[in-house]
Design a protein around this motif. Structure first.
Motif, PDB file in Angstrom:
ATOM      1  N   GLY A 130      62.815  48.693 -73.641  1.00 48.59           N
ATOM      2  CA  GLY A 130      62.959  49.947 -72.908  1.00 48.59           C
ATOM      3  C   GLY A 130      63.227  51.126 -73.822  1.00 48.59           C
ATOM      4  N   ASP A 131      63.562  52.228 -73.206  1.00 51.06           N
ATOM      5  CA  ASP A 131      63.732  53.476 -73.949  1.00 51.06           C
ATOM      6  C   ASP A 131      64.776  53.347 -75.054  1.00 51.06           C
ATOM      7  OD1 ASP A 131      61.944  54.422 -72.092  1.00 51.06           O
ATOM      8  OD2 ASP A 131      63.213  56.072 -71.392  1.00 51.06           O
ATOM      9  N   ALA A 132      65.847  52.607 -74.791  1.00 51.17           N
ATOM     10  CA  ALA A 132      66.932  52.513 -75.760  1.00 51.17           C
ATOM     11  C   ALA A 132      66.553  51.700 -76.990  1.00 51.17           C
ATOM     12  CB  ALA A 132      68.174  51.909 -75.104  1.00 51.17           C
ATOM     13  N   LYS A 142      57.712  56.156 -74.777  1.00 51.16           N
ATOM     14  CA  LYS A 142      58.652  55.379 -73.960  1.00 51.16           C
ATOM     15  C   LYS A 142      58.215  55.450 -72.501  1.00 51.16           C
ATOM     16  CE  LYS A 142      62.363  56.203 -77.211  1.00 51.16           C
ATOM     17  NZ  LYS A 142      61.387  56.549 -78.271  1.00 51.16           N
ATOM     18  N   THR A 143      57.792  54.301 -71.989  1.00 52.43           N
ATOM     19  CA  THR A 143      57.297  54.269 -70.612  1.00 52.43           C
ATOM     20  C   THR A 143      57.711  52.984 -69.913  1.00 52.43           C
ATOM     21  OG1 THR A 143      55.213  53.178 -71.185  1.00 52.43           O
ATOM     22  CG2 THR A 143      55.214  55.591 -71.227  1.00 52.43           C
ATOM     23  N   GLY A 144      57.665  53.042 -68.588  1.00 50.32           N
ATOM     24  CA  GLY A 144      57.870  51.838 -67.799  1.00 50.32           C
ATOM     25  C   GLY A 144      56.737  50.845 -68.054  1.00 50.32           C
ATOM     26  N   ALA A 145      55.544  51.362 -68.293  1.00 50.04           N
ATOM     27  CA  ALA A 145      54.398  50.493 -68.572  1.00 50.04           C
ATOM     28  C   ALA A 145      54.652  49.671 -69.834  1.00 50.04           C
ATOM     29  CB  ALA A 145      53.146  51.341 -68.729  1.00 50.04           C
ATOM     30  N   ILE A 172      57.613  48.785 -70.947  1.00 51.71           N
ATOM     31  CA  ILE A 172      58.660  47.801 -70.630  1.00 51.71           C
ATOM     32  C   ILE A 172      58.057  46.590 -69.926  1.00 51.71           C
ATOM     33  CG2 ILE A 172      60.773  47.415 -69.301  1.00 51.71           C
ATOM     34  CD1 ILE A 172      61.328  50.451 -69.703  1.00 51.71           C
ATOM     35  N   PRO A 180      49.872  58.067 -68.195  1.00 51.12           N
ATOM     36  CA  PRO A 180      48.985  58.673 -67.216  1.00 51.12           C
ATOM     37  C   PRO A 180      49.070  60.195 -67.325  1.00 51.12           C
ATOM     38  CG  PRO A 180      50.847  57.541 -66.141  1.00 51.12           C
ATOM     39  CD  PRO A 180      51.132  57.611 -67.598  1.00 51.12           C
ATOM     40  N   LYS A 183      47.259  56.380 -60.083  1.00 48.46           N
ATOM     41  CA  LYS A 183      48.606  56.850 -60.416  1.00 48.46           C
ATOM     42  C   LYS A 183      49.378  57.271 -59.161  1.00 48.46           C
ATOM     43  CE  LYS A 183      51.927  59.323 -62.485  1.00 48.46           C
ATOM     44  NZ  LYS A 183      53.129  58.706 -62.975  1.00 48.46           N
TER      45      LYS A 183
HETATM   46  C1  FAD Z   1      59.551  62.765 -65.891  1.00 48.82           C
HETATM   47  C2  FAD Z   1      59.214  61.364 -66.347  1.00 48.82           C
HETATM   48  C3  FAD Z   1      58.013  60.804 -65.948  1.00 48.82           C
HETATM   49  C4  FAD Z   1      57.693  59.520 -66.349  1.00 48.82           C
HETATM   50  N1  FAD Z   1      56.513  58.973 -65.948  1.00 48.82           N
HETATM   51  C5  FAD Z   1      56.203  57.721 -66.289  1.00 48.82           C
HETATM   52  C6  FAD Z   1      54.994  57.123 -65.828  1.00 48.82           C
HETATM   53  O1  FAD Z   1      54.202  57.741 -65.126  1.00 48.82           O
HETATM   54  N2  FAD Z   1      54.723  55.857 -66.205  1.00 48.82           N
HETATM   55  C7  FAD Z   1      55.587  55.150 -66.968  1.00 48.82           C
HETATM   56  O2  FAD Z   1      55.302  53.982 -67.251  1.00 48.82           O
HETATM   57  N3  FAD Z   1      56.747  55.675 -67.434  1.00 48.82           N
HETATM   58  C8  FAD Z   1      57.074  56.952 -67.112  1.00 48.82           C
HETATM   59  N4  FAD Z   1      58.248  57.503 -67.555  1.00 48.82           N
HETATM   60  C9  FAD Z   1      59.099  56.743 -68.459  1.00 48.82           C
HETATM   61  C10 FAD Z   1      59.953  55.730 -67.733  1.00 48.82           C
HETATM   62  O3  FAD Z   1      60.602  56.346 -66.632  1.00 48.82           O
HETATM   63  C11 FAD Z   1      61.023  55.206 -68.723  1.00 48.82           C
HETATM   64  O4  FAD Z   1      60.375  54.743 -69.901  1.00 48.82           O
HETATM   65  C12 FAD Z   1      61.802  54.060 -68.121  1.00 48.82           C
HETATM   66  O5  FAD Z   1      62.431  54.447 -66.927  1.00 48.82           O
HETATM   67  C13 FAD Z   1      62.875  53.581 -69.102  1.00 48.82           C
HETATM   68  O6  FAD Z   1      63.559  52.522 -68.518  1.00 48.82           O
HETATM   69  P1  FAD Z   1      64.880  51.994 -69.199  1.00 48.82           P
HETATM   70  O7  FAD Z   1      65.369  50.928 -68.275  1.00 48.82           O
HETATM   71  O8  FAD Z   1      64.633  51.628 -70.624  1.00 48.82           O
HETATM   72  O9  FAD Z   1      65.844  53.232 -69.255  1.00 48.82           O
HETATM   73  P2  FAD Z   1      66.416  54.091 -68.030  1.00 48.82           P
HETATM   74  O10 FAD Z   1      65.492  54.027 -66.843  1.00 48.82           O
HETATM   75  O11 FAD Z   1      66.742  55.428 -68.628  1.00 48.82           O
HETATM   76  O12 FAD Z   1      67.716  53.316 -67.628  1.00 48.82           O
HETATM   77  C14 FAD Z   1      68.876  53.415 -68.376  1.00 48.82           C
HETATM   78  C15 FAD Z   1      70.041  53.326 -67.415  1.00 48.82           C
HETATM   79  O13 FAD Z   1      71.250  53.238 -68.165  1.00 48.82           O
HETATM   80  C16 FAD Z   1      72.191  54.072 -67.556  1.00 48.82           C
HETATM   81  N5  FAD Z   1      73.180  54.411 -68.579  1.00 48.82           N
HETATM   82  C17 FAD Z   1      73.095  55.287 -69.609  1.00 48.82           C
HETATM   83  N6  FAD Z   1      74.215  55.299 -70.337  1.00 48.82           N
HETATM   84  C18 FAD Z   1      75.048  54.395 -69.767  1.00 48.82           C
HETATM   85  C19 FAD Z   1      76.356  53.940 -70.053  1.00 48.82           C
HETATM   86  N7  FAD Z   1      77.042  54.412 -71.089  1.00 48.82           N
HETATM   87  N8  FAD Z   1      76.898  53.002 -69.248  1.00 48.82           N
HETATM   88  C20 FAD Z   1      76.210  52.499 -68.214  1.00 48.82           C
HETATM   89  N9  FAD Z   1      74.966  52.881 -67.876  1.00 48.82           N
HETATM   90  C21 FAD Z   1      74.388  53.815 -68.652  1.00 48.82           C
HETATM   91  C22 FAD Z   1      71.402  55.269 -67.048  1.00 48.82           C
HETATM   92  O14 FAD Z   1      72.105  55.935 -66.020  1.00 48.82           O
HETATM   93  C23 FAD Z   1      70.151  54.573 -66.534  1.00 48.82           C
HETATM   94  O15 FAD Z   1      70.282  54.152 -65.188  1.00 48.82           O
HETATM   95  C24 FAD Z   1      58.587  58.785 -67.165  1.00 48.82           C
HETATM   96  C25 FAD Z   1      59.812  59.374 -67.554  1.00 48.82           C
HETATM   97  C26 FAD Z   1      60.114  60.645 -67.157  1.00 48.82           C
HETATM   98  C27 FAD Z   1      61.444  61.237 -67.581  1.00 48.82           C
END
Ligand code: FAD
Length: 111
Positions: A11-13, A20-23, A25, A56, A94
């Motif tokens: 994921g993003d971290a 960084k995308t959901g795709a 992940i 997308p 999309k």
């Molecule tokens: C505007 C936008 C549009 C996007 N469009 C697309 C798309 O069309 N297709 C696609 O594939 N991807 C898209 N993405 C990217 C996708 O949303 C992210 O890559 C994905 O959500 C990352 O998932 P993650 O679980 O790694 O992180 P996140 O979804 O960021 O989850 C991390 C979680 O950890 C929590 N957190 C943070 N710090 C702490 C802490 N200290 N303690 C406890 N919890 C904490 C946060 O609140 C969050 O809930 C888009 C992103 C954005 C911003």
């Protein structure tokens, strides 16, 4: 004394050099799970993530370029046509298909 530590992230971290995308992940998750299971069984990690990600890109009203590529920016296209072209079909994908796929299949680990 040397100590081997395996660190797993996705994921993003994870901070990978990709968009960084959901795709991304979606492709990382099975690799992480299999490799974690391998390490827990004292085996060498057997799967590799090649950096797949997907963007997308909405390019206009009802038009979208579905860019899919790897760590080296090589295209990894899902569909049997040139995805570098703006398409209405990719816009509909999309807008209407991917949200259903996300909620009904990806989050349940079925896609
Ligand atoms: C505007 C936008 C549009 C996007 N469009 C697309 C798309 O069309 N297709 C696609 O594939 N991807 C898209 N993405 C990217 C996708 O949303 C992210 O890559 C994905 O959500 C990352 O998932 P993650 O679980 O790694 O992180 P996140 O979804 O960021 O989850 C991390 C979680 O950890 C929590 N957190 C943070 N710090 C702490 C802490 N200290 N303690 C406890 N919890 C904490 C946060 O609140 C969050 O809930 C888009 C992103 C954005 C911003």
């Amino acid at each position: 004394m040397r100590c081997a530590i395996a660190v797993f992230a996705l994921g993003d971290a994870a901070g990978l050099p990709i968009s960084k995308t959901g795709a991304a992940i979606r492709k990382q998750a099975p690799v992480l799970v299999q490799n974690l299971l391998d390490v827990m069984e004292s085996k060498t990690p057997s799967m590799e993530y090649i950096g797949y990600t997907s963007c997308p890109l909405v390019t206009g009203y009802g038009k979208l370029v579905l860019a899919e590529f790897d760590y080296n920016n090589n295209p990894i296209e899902t569909f049997p046509f040139d995805q570098s072209k703006e398409r209405w079909s990719m816009y509909k994908l999309k807008k209407q298909v991917l949200p259903r796929m996300y909620w009904n299949a990806i989050l349940r680990g079925m896609a």
